[in-house]
Enzyme design. Structure first.
Site, PDB file in Angstrom:
ATOM      1  CG  ASN A  98      -1.755   1.220   1.340  1.00 24.62           C
ATOM      2  OD1 ASN A  98      -2.027   2.081   0.503  1.00 24.62           O
ATOM      3  ND2 ASN A  98      -2.336   1.435   2.526  1.00 24.62           N
ATOM      4  CD1 TRP A  99       3.445   0.954  -2.636  1.00 26.58           C
ATOM      5  CD2 TRP A  99       3.526   1.938  -4.742  1.00 26.58           C
ATOM      6  NE1 TRP A  99       4.183  -0.133  -3.633  1.00 26.58           N
ATOM      7  CE2 TRP A  99       4.227   0.581  -4.764  1.00 26.58           C
ATOM      8  CE3 TRP A  99       3.309   2.832  -5.620  1.00 26.58           C
ATOM      9  CZ2 TRP A  99       4.684   0.220  -6.262  1.00 26.58           C
ATOM     10  CZ3 TRP A  99       3.997   2.222  -7.249  1.00 26.58           C
ATOM     11  CH2 TRP A  99       4.593   1.047  -7.157  1.00 26.58           C
ATOM     12  CE  LYS A 100      -0.083   3.294   4.521  1.00 31.25           C
ATOM     13  NZ  LYS A 100       0.073   3.639   6.098  1.00 31.25           N
ATOM     14  CG  HIS A 134      -5.746   2.205   5.278  1.00 34.38           C
ATOM     15  ND1 HIS A 134      -5.540   3.047   6.153  1.00 34.38           N
ATOM     16  CD2 HIS A 134      -4.935   1.317   4.936  1.00 34.38           C
ATOM     17  CE1 HIS A 134      -4.105   2.864   6.417  1.00 34.38           C
ATOM     18  NE2 HIS A 134      -3.809   1.594   5.886  1.00 34.38           N
ATOM     19  CD  GLU A 192      -2.912   5.756   6.644  1.00 31.79           C
ATOM     20  OE1 GLU A 192      -2.827   5.757   5.369  1.00 31.79           O
ATOM     21  OE2 GLU A 192      -1.948   5.345   7.497  1.00 31.79           O
ATOM     22  CD  GLU A 211      -3.762  -2.292   7.121  1.00 30.31           C
ATOM     23  OE1 GLU A 211      -2.564  -2.548   6.791  1.00 30.31           O
ATOM     24  OE2 GLU A 211      -4.275  -1.075   6.909  1.00 30.31           O
ATOM     25  N   GLY A 267       2.454   2.351  10.693  1.00 31.39           N
ATOM     26  CA  GLY A 267       3.460   3.452  10.633  1.00 31.39           C
ATOM     27  C   GLY A 267       3.939   4.033  11.812  1.00 31.39           C
ATOM     28  CB  SER A 306       5.207  -1.429  11.922  1.00 27.79           C
ATOM     29  OG  SER A 306       4.697  -0.078  12.139  1.00 27.79           O
ATOM     30  N   GLY A 323       2.861  -0.911   4.195  1.00 28.68           N
ATOM     31  CA  GLY A 323       2.881   0.290   3.773  1.00 28.68           C
ATOM     32  C   GLY A 323       4.446   0.744   3.759  1.00 28.68           C
ATOM     33  N   GLY A 324       5.108   1.493   4.632  1.00 23.94           N
ATOM     34  CA  GLY A 324       6.444   1.907   4.606  1.00 23.94           C
ATOM     35  C   GLY A 324       7.288   0.895   4.105  1.00 23.94           C
TER      36      GLY A 324
HETATM   37  P1  PGA Z   1       2.724   0.468   7.693  1.00 25.82           P
HETATM   38  O1  PGA Z   1       1.336   0.766   6.862  1.00 25.82           O
HETATM   39  O2  PGA Z   1       3.372  -0.676   6.987  1.00 25.82           O
HETATM   40  O3  PGA Z   1       3.475   1.605   6.955  1.00 25.82           O
HETATM   41  O4  PGA Z   1       2.484   0.297   9.084  1.00 25.82           O
HETATM   42  C1  PGA Z   1       0.485  -0.405   6.588  1.00 25.82           C
HETATM   43  C2  PGA Z   1      -0.922   0.111   6.084  1.00 25.82           C
HETATM   44  O5  PGA Z   1      -1.400   1.130   6.603  1.00 25.82           O
HETATM   45  O6  PGA Z   1      -1.559  -0.601   5.297  1.00 25.82           O
END
Ligand code: PGA
Length: 248
Positions: free
Chosen positions: A9-11, A95, A97, A167, A173, A213, A234-235
């Site tokens: 997930n590149w956001k 998600h 966010e 999640e 993050g 994470s 994500g990251g």
């Molecule tokens: P993260 O993000 O791996 O940076 O914690 C995961 C996500 O939000 O899908």
């Protein structure tokens, strides 16, 4: 056996050029498809260009959101049909966010899940508790609520077409991953809930992804758990070498 899913997930990261460069390297890294199912979720602007790079390859393409309507006066929004046309096979829905920063509630998320399925997209349905909810011992109640409300209008068949990503909000993050045992406990709960709602067979076949994470160092321990079938990352998915290490 459920095939392991590694989804990036590149956001709101990467330009079109950066996305194309990543996809080109990812595609070239395997002479034959890897054992895991691989999905990348670039930002909207890069979807079409990335689709052209990965066409006919082992890589699946996901969007990060969609609007529930098919078309109309919704300035700034994108429909499921548009995503399909751009080359997407999946879409991330719910998600944390989106829930936190954009006010998406369970009912809206439910509509988005229906819209995705109608458009022929596989939803990656995200759920997870906040730190406060965990500390107050409300994790399972919250997860159950998100499942019940989000999936309220979906048939058992529809639910069988999803992937669900657990999640925990406190792990996204933050560098704070849930331990494999902690994640497994919630995954087991989710599968049990789906079994009650849809029956044991669809529940046993449903891919359950963990996100929060995840790194190349932590993924193996998570995937070793019986009910963890993949990662939504994500990251650590933004760097192609790091992503390749997690695909294996
Ligand atoms: P993260 O993000 O791996 O940076 O914690 C995961 C996500 O939000 O899908």
């Amino acid at each position: 056996m459920i095939r392991t899913v590694i989804a990036g997930n590149w956001k709101m990261n990467k330009t079109v050029a950066e996305s194309v460069a990543f996809a080109t390297r990812l595609r070239a890294a395997y002479a034959s498809p890897p054992a895991a199912e691989v999905i990348i979720a670039p930002p909207f602007t890069a979807l079409h260009a990335v689709a052209a790079v990965i066409r006919g390859s082992f890589i699946g393409l996901s969007a990060q959101n969609l609007h529930e309507a098919q078309k109309g006066a919704f300035t700034g929004e994108i429909s499921g049909g548009m995503l399909r046309e751009a080359g997407c096979t999946c879409v991330i829905i719910g998600h944390s966010e989106r829930r936190t920063h954009f006010g998406e509630g369970d009912a809206r998320i439910g509509l988005k899940l229906q819209a995705a399925l109608t458009a022929g997209l596989k939803p990656i349905f995200c759920i997870g508790e906040s730190l406060r909810q965990r500390e107050e011992g409300r994790t399972e109640a919250l997860i159950e609520h998100q499942l019940k409300e989000g999936l309220k209008n979906l048939s058992a068949d529809d639910i069988g077409r999803l992937m669900i990503a657990y999640e925990p909000v406190w792990a996204i993050g933050t560098g704070r991953t849930a331990s494999p045992e902690m994640a497994e406990e919630v995954h087991r709960f989710i599968r049990g809930w789906v079994a009650q709602r849809c029956g044991p067979e669809p529940a046993a076949a449903l891919p359950l992804l963990y996100g929060g994470s995840v790194t190349p160092d932590t993924i193996a321990g998570l995937l070793a758990q019986p009910n963890i079938n993949g990662g939504l990352i994500g990251g650590a998915s933004l760097d192609v070498d790091s992503f390749l290490r997690m695909i294996g």
